[in-house]
Motif scaffolding. Structure first.
Motif, mmCIF file in Angstrom:
data_model
loop_
_atom_site.group_PDB
_atom_site.id
_atom_site.type_symbol
_atom_site.label_atom_id
_atom_site.label_comp_id
_atom_site.label_asym_id
_atom_site.label_seq_id
_atom_site.Cartn_x
_atom_site.Cartn_y
_atom_site.Cartn_z
ATOM 1 N N LYS A 1 15.384 38.357 50.877
ATOM 2 C CA LYS A 1 15.534 36.896 50.826
ATOM 3 C C LYS A 1 15.709 36.461 49.368
ATOM 4 O O LYS A 1 14.869 36.762 48.519
ATOM 5 N N PHE B 1 16.734 33.438 46.477
ATOM 6 C CA PHE B 1 16.807 32.018 46.107
ATOM 7 C C PHE B 1 17.592 31.894 44.811
ATOM 8 O O PHE B 1 17.340 32.636 43.852
ATOM 9 N N TYR C 1 19.711 37.299 52.828
ATOM 10 C CA TYR C 1 19.546 35.909 53.263
ATOM 11 C C TYR C 1 19.464 35.058 52.004
ATOM 12 O O TYR C 1 18.668 35.349 51.099
ATOM 13 N N TYR D 1 11.625 26.648 53.154
ATOM 14 C CA TYR D 1 12.864 27.421 53.295
ATOM 15 C C TYR D 1 12.617 28.932 53.306
ATOM 16 O O TYR D 1 13.460 29.689 53.802
ATOM 17 N N PHE D 2 11.480 29.346 52.774
ATOM 18 C CA PHE D 2 11.134 30.770 52.750
ATOM 19 C C PHE D 2 9.723 30.971 53.302
ATOM 20 O O PHE D 2 8.799 31.309 52.563
ATOM 21 N N ASP E 1 8.505 33.310 54.855
ATOM 22 C CA ASP E 1 8.051 34.690 54.656
ATOM 23 C C ASP E 1 8.168 35.133 53.200
ATOM 24 O O ASP E 1 8.070 36.327 52.898
ATOM 25 N N ILE F 1 9.871 34.811 48.994
ATOM 26 C CA ILE F 1 11.110 35.094 48.266
ATOM 27 C C ILE F 1 11.024 36.498 47.664
ATOM 28 O O ILE F 1 10.030 36.850 47.022
ATOM 29 N N TYR G 1 14.572 35.872 42.938
ATOM 30 C CA TYR G 1 14.905 34.528 42.445
ATOM 31 C C TYR G 1 15.850 34.671 41.259
ATOM 32 O O TYR G 1 15.508 35.305 40.260
ATOM 33 N N ASN H 1 6.003 31.292 45.328
ATOM 34 C CA ASN H 1 6.481 31.689 46.653
ATOM 35 C C ASN H 1 7.060 33.101 46.699
ATOM 36 O O ASN H 1 7.598 33.509 47.726
ATOM 37 N N ASN I 1 7.303 37.156 46.930
ATOM 38 C CA ASN I 1 6.623 38.244 47.615
ATOM 39 C C ASN I 1 6.156 39.299 46.613
ATOM 40 O O ASN I 1 6.579 39.311 45.451
#
Length: 346
Positions: free
Chosen positions: A159, A161, A183, A222-223, A225, A227, A230, A245, A247
């Motif tokens: 994921k 961003f 994503y 928006y996340f 689960d 990020i 980034y 945010n 991970n």
């Protein structure tokens, strides 16, 4: 033969938000002949890159001015170098001949003289518009490609961003990430830009950060689960929210901090406890650090463009006199995609 060369200069150091009145046009007589023995190249400039990092060069003092020659200080009334594309009109360098299409470090002007050893290369991939060699196939593209693949080291399904996602670098990062199988969510400063990100570059989601009162909560939304990656183009509060945010073993590519360029007191203060215990990697980088992937970058990007898988977003102003307004507009968020100025027709 002699021509009148017009070029753009700063009238003084710029330590705040730039204004068009900070710049002026100057003229000089320029001979279009090379003195015997000099391996110089005279270039008629066609298209120029307009980049926010130039503001740090125009300040009275900035730490960037001492780190790399590309970011050296620009003195008032001094010609301002910038990446661009042009045609050779005279050459004392055997590597170049008259009428060659070239790209390299030129100036905010109509003509420039590139001395021996200066950054200048013949342009390949002639089938593309000249503007592509100022943006997507130049340093903006390399920054996005190297930053994502070399710095972020993505894994499929992660994921991602991207801030300033409709800018010259951000929109390409998002597209490389989508093509890789990630994503992707981006943020921008208007609904028009948000809509565009989902329609053209194909981001999974996008949001207008100006409409969010709590960026940390917005990113959580928006996340849900977390990020994994980034790609930071703005710094300040957005970086703080992203770190909260992230991970475990998340990666942050620090490409730009445009929100801090015009405000000395605005600085990011990410939660360093999160950085430690989540084992987050944060790395600043410059495109020039990653020339080893240049061939792969060109090959992959050309293939994606030709296949219609990568959308090229360009924002082109026309005429040398439009450079000040084009540059100032970067700090208002006026541009969508790569900002450049077409100085002359080819």
């Amino acid at each position: 033969m002699e021509v009148t060369n017009t070029y753009v200069v700063t009238r003084h150091h710029i330590d705040g938000t730039p204004q068009e009145s900070d710049f002026e046009l100057k003229t000089e007589a320029l001979s279009l002949s090379i003195e015997p023995g000099k391996k110089e190249v005279i270039v008629k400039i066609l298209c120029l890159s307009i980049d926010p990092y130039q503001l740090n060069r125009m300040k009275q003092k900035s730490s960037t001015q001492e780190t790399t020659s590309v970011a050296r200080a620009v003195k008032p009334f001094e010609a301002i170098d910038a990446h661009g594309v042009g045609r050779v009109v005279a050459s004392g360098n055997p590597a170049f001949k008259e009428d060659d299409l070239v790209a390299g470090l030129l100036t905010w002007g109509e003509y420039c003289t590139v001395k021996e050893g200066g950054l200048l290369n013949k342009v390949d991939n002639i089938g593309f518009p000249i503007s592509h060699h100022v943006g997507v196939l130049a340093f903006s593209g390399l920054t996005a490609y190297a930053g994502f693949f070399e710095v972020c080291k993505p894994k499929k399904g992660e994921k991602v961003f991207v801030s300033a996602a409709s800018g010259s670098v951000g929109n390409l990062v998002g597209q490389y990430a989508k093509l890789f199988g990630c994503y992707v969510v981006g943020c921008a400063g208007s609904q028009k830009k948000v809509d565009l990100l989902k329609e053209k570059p194909g981001f999974d989601e996008a949001f207008n950060y100006k409409e969010e009162t709590d960026l940390k909560s917005a990113l959580k939304r928006y996340f849900p689960d977390g990020i994994d990656i980034y790609f930071d183009n703005v710094g300040a509060e957005m970086l703080e929210a992203a770190v909260e945010n992230m991970n475990t073993f998340g990666r942050v590519a620090v490409c730009g901090v445009i929100s801090e360029y015009t405000d000395k007191g605005r600085r990011a203060a990410p939660n360093m406890v999160d950085v430690i215990y989540k084992r987050i990697t944060m790395q600043g980088f410059l495109a020039g650090d990653h020339m080893k992937v240049y061939k792969d970058f060109i090959s992959d990007t050309v293939e994606h463009i030709q296949a219609g898988k990568l959308q090229v977003l360009e924002d082109i102003s026309h005429g040398l006199e439009s450079i000040p307004s084009a540059f100032v507009g970067l700090f208002r968020g006026d541009n969508i995609g790569k900002k450049m100025v077409q100085v002359a027709d080819d």
